[in-house]
Design a protein around this motif. Structure first.
Motif, PDB file in Angstrom:
ATOM      1  N   VAL A 152       9.449  -6.923   6.083  1.00 29.71           N
ATOM      2  CA  VAL A 152      10.198  -6.901   4.820  1.00 29.71           C
ATOM      3  C   VAL A 152       9.412  -6.147   3.752  1.00 29.71           C
ATOM      4  O   VAL A 152       9.982  -5.364   2.975  1.00 29.71           O
ATOM      5  CB  VAL A 152      10.507  -8.338   4.350  1.00 29.71           C
ATOM      6  N   ALA A 153       8.092  -6.350   3.713  1.00 22.88           N
ATOM      7  CA  ALA A 153       7.269  -5.680   2.703  1.00 22.88           C
ATOM      8  C   ALA A 153       7.289  -4.166   2.883  1.00 22.88           C
ATOM      9  O   ALA A 153       7.329  -3.418   1.898  1.00 22.88           O
ATOM     10  CB  ALA A 153       5.838  -6.206   2.772  1.00 22.88           C
ATOM     11  N   ILE A 154       7.257  -3.697   4.132  1.00 19.84           N
ATOM     12  CA  ILE A 154       7.304  -2.252   4.385  1.00 19.84           C
ATOM     13  C   ILE A 154       8.592  -1.665   3.817  1.00 19.84           C
ATOM     14  O   ILE A 154       8.580  -0.628   3.138  1.00 19.84           O
ATOM     15  CB  ILE A 154       7.186  -1.962   5.895  1.00 19.84           C
ATOM     16  N   MET A 155       9.713  -2.315   4.096  1.00 20.08           N
ATOM     17  CA  MET A 155      10.986  -1.807   3.589  1.00 20.08           C
ATOM     18  C   MET A 155      11.093  -1.953   2.075  1.00 20.08           C
ATOM     19  O   MET A 155      11.723  -1.124   1.401  1.00 20.08           O
ATOM     20  CB  MET A 155      12.149  -2.521   4.276  1.00 20.08           C
ATOM     21  N   ALA A 156      10.457  -2.992   1.523  1.00 24.11           N
ATOM     22  CA  ALA A 156      10.512  -3.201   0.074  1.00 24.11           C
ATOM     23  C   ALA A 156       9.836  -2.065  -0.677  1.00 24.11           C
ATOM     24  O   ALA A 156      10.262  -1.706  -1.787  1.00 24.11           O
ATOM     25  CB  ALA A 156       9.862  -4.535  -0.294  1.00 24.11           C
ATOM     26  N   THR A 157       8.792  -1.455  -0.094  1.00 31.31           N
ATOM     27  CA  THR A 157       8.146  -0.322  -0.768  1.00 31.31           C
ATOM     28  C   THR A 157       9.111   0.853  -0.906  1.00 31.31           C
ATOM     29  O   THR A 157       9.088   1.567  -1.919  1.00 31.31           O
ATOM     30  CB  THR A 157       6.896   0.141   0.006  1.00 31.31           C
TER      31      THR A 157
END
Length: 430
Positions: free
Chosen positions: A64-69
């Motif tokens: 999720v964090a990767i996509m949030a960037t």
């Protein structure tokens, strides 16, 4: 005299905050994260902040964090992407089929060192193409991003379903699975080395930024403040590495590893997992995206367009092609997130990435990205993702039902937006 002193105190405090350049929004997020951790640690009798749970929390946050960037760039330019969860599923399905069907048909069976890199390249290419297509629809055909990606949410989820005929595909290649978390870590020694290098890099970045500001005749923080920032960075980085190293590999796993080498496990021997490859991947993505946002022409164009699209276009920025680039970047990051998510499961499942679009948007917004555009940070989105995952993991450990977990996450999202609106009104931020 007392009145004069009282009137000077607030001004002095304000000047100190300005001199130290303290981001009050970030401090608030960090404070909220600490409160969440302490509350759940108390409710779980100390189990929430154990090395094992911290390790699991980090690997659960990565996809999720990767996509949030990437969502930061999308929202900053006043768009939205509701299709990221479905796009993740399509990329995951394509990579699973590549590993289990396509490559074995040409003589590359599971275990071949080429399987994982080829599958990953295929997944990233699929994500980039679909993302660029979404961007073309938004940028050149002027279809609202909400509609394009809402349609994509339905289309790509079911494209993935038809690609796999509704079946779970696995097991995936062992080398590929190393990017999922517990199956691939650096180990204690390599983690410490990387941690020390990260501390040195952070100190160098802080000092270089100071020298750059001086060379351009910009105001700088006091030298002691720079060293305080370096110290805080060192404590956070090395403390994180120490926590991950404290999570020890189970004895039975070590015994199997020694037996595979024809050796016997020494009595009293222990070994920590260290930094997972997936978390290292997130760090690389975060650093890269931050550099793009702050140091490149593309980043300046993104924030200029988000601040005032009409002025950006009049100044010569090709906002339509910029939209294609942004959605292509989002697609690539969905492909990377698909690698991490499917590798952690060790197979492709048709429900992979379900509701991730909402988690990703919530992480970016909680992290301070303004839905009105023009404002957002990469580190804020990652912290937002960590707060979201901490809430869900903590409630699961306490025994809260899944429906109520979603209620809490939804309420937190609304409150985060409300707090952001109030903050901007009081500080005059745009």
């Amino acid at each position: 005299m007392a009145d004069a002193s009282a009137s000077e105190a607030p001004t002095q405090r304000k000047n100190i905050f300005q001199t130290l350049e303290i981001d009050t929004r970030l401090l608030g997020m960090v404070g909220a994260f600490i409160v969440v951790c302490l509350v759940f640690n108390l409710l779980t009798d100390g189990r929430f902040l154990t090395p094992r749970n911290v390790f699991n929390l980090t690997i659960q946050t990565v996809s999720v964090a990767i996509m949030a960037t990437g969502m930061v760039f999308v929202i900053v330019t006043r768009h939205i992407d509701l299709s990221v969860g479905s796009l993740l599923a399509t990329c995951s399905a394509m990579m699973a089929i590549t590993q289990t069907n396509i490559l074995p048909s040409i003589g590359l069976d599971l275990g071949n060192p080429l399987i994982a890199p080829i599958a990953i390249i295929v997944g990233l290419a699929v994500g980039a193409l679909i993302g660029a297509f979404n961007g073309w629809l938004v940028g050149y055909l002027a279809i609202p991003a909400f509609i394009v990606t809402l349609g994509g949410l339905l289309v790509w989820r079911n494209v993935g379903w038809y690609m796999t005929k509704g079946q779970t595909i696995g097991p995936l290649d062992q080398n590929y699975q190393m990017l999922g978390g517990i199956g691939g870590t650096l180990g204690e020694t390599a983690s410490w080395i990387l941690g020390v290098l990260a501390v040195l890099a952070a100190c160098f970045a802080i000092w270089s930024a100071r020298k750059s500001r001086i060379s351009h005749d910009f105001p700088v923080k006091p030298v002691w403040a720079e060293f305080v920032l370096m110290g805080i960075s060192a404590v956070l980085i090395l403390g994180f590495i120490a926590t991950l190293n404290a999570y020890e590999v189970p004895t039975r796993v070590l015994e199997r590893q020694f037996e595979a080498r024809g050796e016997v496990l020494p009595e009293g021997y222990s070994e920590g997992y260290g930094l997972p490859f997936s978390v290292l991947l997130l760090v690389i993505v975060a650093v890269t995206m931050t550099i793009v946002a702050r140091k490149t022409r593309l980043g300046r164009y993104i924030f200029a367009t988000g601040g005032n699209p009409d002025a950006a276009e009049l100044s010569g920025i090709n906002t339509r092609f910029l939209t294609v680039k942004i959605f292509a970047i989002m697609g690539i990051l969905c492909g990377l997130a698909a690698v991490v998510a499917s590798a952690r499961l060790s197979f492709h499942s048709n429900d992979i990435g379900t509701l991730d679009e909402l988690r990703v948007i919530a992480a970016a917004v909680i992290g301070g990205t303004a839905l009105a555009g023009g404002v957002g940070t990469i580190y804020g989105a990652i912290l937002g993702a960590l707060i979201m995952q901490s809430l869900q993991s903590g409630m699961a450990m306490v025994g809260v039902d899944a429906p109520f977990q979603n209620i809490v996450v939804g309420a937190v999202l609304v409150i985060a937006v409300l707090v952001d609106i109030i903050y901007r009104k009081r500080t005059g931020a745009k």
